[in-house]
Structure formats: structure tokens, C-alpha cells
Design an enzyme around this catalytic site. Structure first.
Site, PDB file in Angstrom:
ATOM      1  N   GLU A   1       0.814  -1.221   0.000  1.00 58.34           N
ATOM      2  CA  GLU A   1       0.000   0.000   0.000  1.00 58.34           C
ATOM      3  C   GLU A   1       0.852   1.278   0.000  1.00 58.34           C
ATOM      4  O   GLU A   1       0.773   2.090   0.938  1.00 58.34           O
ATOM      5  CB  GLU A   1      -0.945   0.021   1.198  1.00 58.34           C
ATOM      6  CG  GLU A   1      -2.087  -0.951   1.073  1.00 58.34           C
ATOM      7  CD  GLU A   1      -3.199  -0.699   2.077  1.00 58.34           C
ATOM      8  OE1 GLU A   1      -2.931  -0.129   3.145  1.00 58.34           O
ATOM      9  OE2 GLU A   1      -4.342  -1.072   1.788  1.00 58.34           O
TER      10      GLU A   1
ATOM     11  N   GLU B   1      -7.080  -7.548  -0.457  1.00 56.72           N
ATOM     12  CA  GLU B   1      -7.524  -7.532   0.940  1.00 56.72           C
ATOM     13  C   GLU B   1      -8.964  -7.053   0.986  1.00 56.72           C
ATOM     14  O   GLU B   1      -9.336  -6.140   0.254  1.00 56.72           O
ATOM     15  CB  GLU B   1      -6.722  -6.519   1.776  1.00 56.72           C
ATOM     16  CG  GLU B   1      -5.270  -6.811   1.966  1.00 56.72           C
ATOM     17  CD  GLU B   1      -4.586  -5.681   2.746  1.00 56.72           C
ATOM     18  OE1 GLU B   1      -5.265  -4.940   3.481  1.00 56.72           O
ATOM     19  OE2 GLU B   1      -3.369  -5.530   2.592  1.00 56.72           O
TER      20      GLU B   1
HETATM   21  C1  GLA Z   1      -4.358  -2.228   4.846  1.00 56.08           C
HETATM   22  C2  GLA Z   1      -3.033  -2.928   5.054  1.00 56.08           C
HETATM   23  C3  GLA Z   1      -3.148  -4.118   5.980  1.00 56.08           C
HETATM   24  C4  GLA Z   1      -4.078  -3.817   7.136  1.00 56.08           C
HETATM   25  C5  GLA Z   1      -5.417  -3.389   6.603  1.00 56.08           C
HETATM   26  C6  GLA Z   1      -6.425  -3.126   7.682  1.00 56.08           C
HETATM   27  O1  GLA Z   1      -5.060  -2.667   3.773  1.00 56.08           O
HETATM   28  O2  GLA Z   1      -2.420  -3.312   3.870  1.00 56.08           O
HETATM   29  O3  GLA Z   1      -1.865  -4.423   6.439  1.00 56.08           O
HETATM   30  O4  GLA Z   1      -3.530  -2.814   7.915  1.00 56.08           O
HETATM   31  O5  GLA Z   1      -5.240  -2.197   5.898  1.00 56.08           O
HETATM   32  O6  GLA Z   1      -7.675  -2.760   7.153  1.00 56.08           O
END
Ligand code: GLA
Ligand code: ZN
Length: 665
Positions: free
Chosen positions: A148, A302
Site C-alpha cells: 500500500e 484484501e
Molecule cells: C491495509 C493494510 C493491511 C491492514 C489493513 C487493515 O489494507 O495493507 O496491512 O492494515 O489495511 O484494514
């Protein structure tokens, strides 16, 4: 390149936090839940490199083999997302600096300046070490680079960033005169004599130079991309045939997805709709946008099984919401659904973030049960993998426009995603399926191009739209579009300079409305609410389709249409209510007899969401009931239901229920 054969299903897996016994139990539970894919080592740096001179791969060696023996495919991160304390201690200059000059310290994550040569060196060293060790591991199917980018750090005002900004500008403009022109620096005596006089757009007395702010946004997206490329190149020294990706964030403002996508083999994004929202259009839209970045299937890298932990109030997903929203992603081109995370953490900041395995007994958990149901269903849906989404219309999307539109000192406060959300809701209400394009991409094959609030666009795009319309394409745009070039300089001669001739109108003056008020427009003898924006539109070849109904603007054009032979272009000079916008779009469809892909299969219009994906020799039709009512969907022909294994021509869907029908060509 390793190819995907089944839908990927799984999670971020952070076993560093757990004992060996728990990890072995995880293998059993993963099998039960249909998990075939996990992302590991995302935050593994300090485990792999406990100090500068030691690499310790024992745990990761064991884990990689264990996952492979359990038939779980591995998305291996290079582990650079959270630098270790020893590195920060030794090189505090690698930490990012806020606009107020504070250096952010160790103790959270993503605490690095993206241009820092020190961070880049250590991150590429780690990437090489990981790639050298695991590039040929048989369980490896994907490289997960960093994590991210810009999620937390989307600005840095350190001295190194300032210098790097100056060289980035020198590369872009070549001469300081070129920069002065582009930045309109004669205004307020801002002209520069040399590159080293230029600041980052840090704290200033009042409005900052808009072109400077735009270049800073481009610079930061580019610098993070440069970092991604360095990490990828380090891995590529050892790896062959394994795809590269990083997890994007959908409608995330600071990474220009269209610029990044060519550097990835697969695009993925992390989807976190708010469970309190009935239909989270921004996330639904982001599925289409992410797919459009590479024009091929994407991954949900995710999502939450239920609540997240980072909103003020973290709503839980209600029964079957997870399933419905997961199918929504498949219906719009996803080839895999993963969660953050597999097992809910015991300690740390994310212990109240849901996971596939909760704190309590998984076998008495609704969440685990729903996850396992989904995983077992997905194992029967390999027909979906690699199929092509069928879009009816195309919407122009541009990160640079997002940045420009939302800079300060404008006639009103306009939010790009808010506007896109209304448009998308109206399109989906009509079961129109949507691709997105960047202004530089081809428009071939689309009967209708929509460019919502495209305030800023280069001259070449205006020409492209003009050619498109001349060749019989239909164009639709709306207020405050085609106003400035990529340097935030107005196209003169009457708004919207870039599309004036194509649309056959001249906008003389903007009339922003008071906050939270509504007026009405008259459209085909009916009244619809409008808000936010009105304007004085002069017809110059176009005719009015709807008129304003308030004050000075009463009975003056609110929406327009030009039709000269095959030349068709529409304009909406205000923010319409959902009902108004849907009716307006339906009129365009009707005027041009545009048929949708859904109509090809449906015997009658439906409130159920319908989309299609095309495979070799067959089409999959996805039916998703986002409404509150049990709804019947009548199809023109019987299709094979991939989930129930029945042949069905009439599908009755309870709220949140889904069906996937297969039609052989
Ligand atoms: C992001 C991060 C994860 C986690 C999620 C929680 O997407 O990549 O490591 O922290 O948020 O929602
Ligand atoms: Zn910096």
C-alpha cells in the site's frame, strides 16, 4: 509466466505473531476454509534481518515449505513495508517529514521517505536477499512488492525531497523559463531564476501556486513508483516467470493507477467498504476502475471478513453481506478474493480488525462459517478465471484531474468521487456496465463516452473527443469539465473551452448554489431536483433538453444536446438528483437505441444487478440482489447455474442472494 487456473482465495498471513502449534492448526483450518493462496512476509523485515549484518531465513524457509506441502500458493512480499528500529536508529534521515517539519518516528509502520537513498538502498538489499533465496521455490506464484504505497505517507517535506523535486522539475521542463510559463509565475511575482529557488508546496501565507501543487502530486506518485521499480528490479535479478504486483487502494488519491499499472503483471486492490452503507458505490466503482487499469482480471488482495478497526465506529458485516460483496467483485472482473487477515491478532493496533479466524473458537463463528462456505463455492468457479468483463459504456477517469479539481480557490467545492459515485449509481440502476479509461487511451469500440467533471484535460483529449463524435460516437460531459489544461491554465474564449465546439454551447458564467439547497429543473415536462451548481449556458448549435427553474436562470438551458447528422453530444450543467440523472441517461440510451449486454440475456428489465464476463466459447451472467426484496429475474434462455448445478430460466433471488449462469455460445 506462471498462470492462474483457479480463483485465488485466502488472506494476508502473519504467522510471525504465532507459535508453531497455532501455525499447524492454521494449515488444517485453511484446508477447511478452501484457502489456496496467502500473502506472507509483508511486515517481515525485522524477522529476516534482526540487525544490519544478520539475515535469518530459518522461519521463512520452514513456512514456505509448509505452505507448499499444504497446496497453498504463496504471494511472497519482499518485506520492505515497515523498516526495523535499528535502521531508523542508524539513519534517522530516512524518516518522512510532515508539512510542519516534524520527523515521524519508529513505532508504527511505513515510516520512510519514498525518495530517501538510504531507505531505498536497504529496501533493495532486502529484496535481493529474499529473491535470491526464494525465486525458485515451487510454492511461489506472485511477488508482492512493499505494501500500500502512500497509504499513510503521501507527502514528505524533507530536504532530500526538496532537492529531488527540483531535479524532477528540471527533467520535466528542461528550462526554468519553461517552468515559469507552465506555472504562470508572473502572477504574484513568483518567477524563478534557478531550480534551487523552488520549494516544495509547504506551509505558505495563502493560496499556493496551483501548478506547483499539481506537480508535487505527480512527483510523489512518480517517486513512489520509482521506489516500486527499484524493488522490482532487485527481485528481477534472481526471479523469472513470477508475476509482480503491489496492492493498490482503488479510489486512493495519491497513486496514479494508470501510470503504475504497466509496471505490474497483475493489478489488485484492497477493498474496505463501510458495512453501514447499503450499496457502497465507491468500492463497487473501484472494482471496475482497477480492472480497467490493465484491461484484464484483477484481484481483491484484501478485504475485511467483517469490521475494520480504523473507522470511528466499525460496523460489522451482516450475514451474507460478505458473500454478496465478494461476488460483486467477481461479477466485475476479479479472479481472486483475499482478506486482511487470516488470524485475528492478539496484540498490536489491529487486534479488533476482523479476520477469517476470530479470537474465539472458529467452529462456533459465523464469520469463519461464511468464509469457509465462500472458499468451498469458489473452488467450483474456475470457469470465471481469465474471462473478459463486457462493458457497455466507458467513463473517463484521471487522477491528475482529481488533484486539479480539488485544489482550492475554485467557484465551489467539488468532490470528484462524490460526482463519480452519483454517475455510477445511475449507470448501474440501468444495468449499464462500465469500463474506465485514461484520457490518453483509445475510445474505439465504445458507443458512449462519459467524461464527468473533467475539469482538467490536455488539448489532445479535446481533439480526440471531437474526432470521436465526428465518427459517430456519443459524448456526454457535465459542468466544470474542459476548463483548464494540465498546467491549470484556462482554455479561453468561453467555457468549456476544450469541448465548446463539440457540445455546441458556450458557458458564460458559473452560478454555484448555496450549500445544502435544492432547486428544480424541468425535463420533458417533469421536475427533478438539482443542487450544487448552475450556470449561464448559451446555445451555439445545441438545443436545451432541460431548463433551470429558479431566479435569474429560470427557463434557461440546464442540459443540452447537439445533433447534426451523426454528431451527438450531451451536456449537463448542474448536479442532478439520482432520479434526474438516471432518467437523463435512459433518454440517451433510448435516443440511440443502445442495447446493453445484460439485455441480451434478460427477458425483462430487473432491479437485480446484472453483468457479464466472456470466456472461450461461453458467457457468464452474474445476478446479484442488492435490493431488500426477493426478486424474480426472467431470462431469455435457460442457463446453467454454476452454484446450484441446475438449469434455470427463472431465477428467484432473496435479498443478498447471487447466481452465476453459464451460457455456451
Ligand atoms: C491495509 C493494510 C493491511 C491492514 C489493513 C487493515 O489494507 O495493507 O496491512 O492494515 O489495511 O484494514
Ligand atoms: Zn522526503
Amino acid at each position: 509466466m506462471k498462470t492462474q487456473r483457479q480463483l485465488y482465495y485466502g488472506a494476508d498471513y502473519n504467522p510471525e505473531q504465532w507459535s508453531k502449534e497455532v501455525i499447524l492448526e492454521d494449515m488444517r483450518l485453511m484446508k477447511e476454509a478452501g484457502v489456496n493462496y496467502v500473502s506472507i512476509n509483508i511486515f517481515g523485515w525485522v524477522n529476516l534481518q534482526p540487525d544490519e549484518s544478520t539475515y535469518d531465513f530459518d522461519f521463512l524457509d520452514w513456512l514456505m515449505d509448509l505452505l507448499y506441502e499444504n497446496n497453498i500458493m504463496i504471494d511472497l512480499a519482499n518485506g520492505t513495508a515497515s523498516p526495523p528500529a535499528w535502521l531508523v536508529q542508524k539513519h534517522p534521515e530516512m524518516l518522512p517529514v510532515t508539512i510542519h517539519g516534524n520527523r515521524l518516528v519508529h513505532g508504527s509502520r511505513q515510516h520512510y521517505c519514498p525518495t530517501s537513498p538510504i531507505y531505498r538502498q536497504y529496501a533493495t538489499d532486502l529484496s535481493e536477499a529474499v529473491a535470491n533465496r526464494y525465486a525458485n521455490h515451487p510454492g511461489l506464484v506472485m511477488w508482492h512488492i512493499n505494501n500500500e504505497y502512500t497509504c499513510h505517507i503521501h507527502e514528505c517535506y524533507c530536504d532530500h525531497c526538496r532537492k529531488r523535486f527540483q531535479t524532477w522539475l528540471a527533467e520535466k521542463y528542461q528550462t526554468i523559463a519553461g517552468l515559469n510559463d507552465a506555472w504562470s509565475t508572473k502572477f504574484w511575482s513568483q518567477s524563478y531564476g534557478s531550480w534551487d529557488e523552488i520549494f516544495l508546496p509547504e506551509a505558505m501565507p495563502t493560496f499556493k501556486n496551483p501548478a506547483q501543487q499539481l506537480d508535487y502530486r505527480r512527483f510523489l506518485s512518480d517517486m513512489n513508483l520509482e521506489l516500486y521499480q527499484l524493488e522490482k528490479a532487485a527481485i528481477a535479478k534472481y526471479s523469472q516467470g513470477i508475476p509482480y504486483m503491489t496492492n493498490l487502494m482503488g479510489l486512493h488519491k495519491y497513486v496514479d493507477g494508470f501510470k503504475w499499472a504497466p509496471e505490474m503483471d497483475v493489478v489488485s486492490w484492497n477493498s474496505y467498504p463501510n458495512p453501514f452503507e447499503k450499496i457502497p458505490y465507491p468500492q463497487f466503482l473501484a472494482n471496475d476502475l482497477t480492472r480497467s487499469l490493465k484491461k484484464k482480471p484483477f484481484l481483491i488482495m484484501e478485504q475485511a471478513t467483517s469490521a475494520v478497526n480504523w473507522r470511528q465506529i466499525n460496523g460489522a458485516k451482516t450475514p451474507n453481506q460478505l458473500r454478496l460483496w465478494s461476488y460483486e467483485a467477481l461479477a466485475h472482473g476479479a479472479d481472486g478474493i483475499m482478506f486482511f487477515q487470516w488470524r485475528q491478532s492478539r496484540g498490536g493496533a489491529e487486534k479488533f480488525h476482523s479476520a477469517m479466524v476470530p479470537h474465539g473458537d472458529p467452529h462456533s463463528s459465523r464469520i469463519f462459517r461464511e468464509c469457509a462456505q465462500l472458499g468451498n463455492e469458489f473452488s467450483q468457479l474456475s470457469d470465471i478465471v481469465g474471462t473478459r468483463f463486457l462493458a457497455d459504456v466507458v467513463v473517463v477517469f484521471d487522477w491528475e484531474n482529481w488533484w486539479a479539481l480539488e485544489l482550492d480557490a475554485k467557484p465551489s467545492t467539488l468532490k470528484y468521487i462524490h460526482q463519480l459515485r452519483s454517475l455510477y449509481a445511475a449507470l448501474r440502476a440501468l444495468n449499464l456496465s462500465v469500463d474506465f479509461v485514461h484520457p490518453s487511451e483509445s475510445l474505439d469500440g465504445y458507443p458512449l463516452v462519459i467524461a464527468p467533471n473533467l475539469y482538467s484535460a490536455p488539448e489532445a483529449f479535446g481533439k480526440k473527443i471531437n474526432d470521436y463524435v465526428r465518427q459517430g460516437g456519443i459524448f456526454l460531459t457535465n459542468f466544470f469539465s474542459g476548463i483548464v489544461n494540465e498546467y491549470d491554465q484556462v482554455y479561453l474564449g468561453g467555457y468549456p473551452g476544450l469541448f465548446r465546439d463539440t457540445l455546441g454551447i458556450i458557458v458564460e458564467e458559473f452560478y454555484p448554489m448555496k450549500a445544502a439547497t435544492h432547486h428544480q429543473i424541468d425535463f420533458q415536462g417533469r421536475r427533478y431536483d438539482n443542487s450544487l451548481w448552475e450556470e449561464v449556458i448559451h446555445l451555439n448549435g445545441a438545443k436545451a433538453l432541460a431548463t433551470f427553474q429558479s431566479g435569474y436562470l429560470s427557463d434557461k438551458p440546464a442540459t443540452t444536446m447537439i445533433k447534426i447528422d451523426d454528431w451527438n453530444a450531451y451536456y449537463v450543467g448542474t448536479e442532478l438528483s439520482l432520479e434526474g440523472l438516471t432518467t437523463f441517461l435512459a433518454t440517451i440510451l433510448e435516443n440511440h437505441k443502445l442495447a446493453t449486454h445484460a439485455q441480451h440475456f434478460l427477458a425483462a428489465p430487473t432491479e437485480v444487478s446484472v453483468t457479464c464476463r466472456k470466456g472461450a466459447g461461453y458467457t457468464l451472467v452474474f445476478l446479484l440482489n442488492h435490493t431488500e426484496q426477493t426478486t424474480k429475474v426472467k431470462l431469455k434462455a435457460p442457463g446453467a447455474d454454476l452454484l446450484t448445478k441446475e438449469t434455470r430460466q427463472l431465477v428467484v433471488l432473496k435479498p443478498k442472494e447471487v447466481a452465476v449462469l453459464k451460457y455456451v455460445d
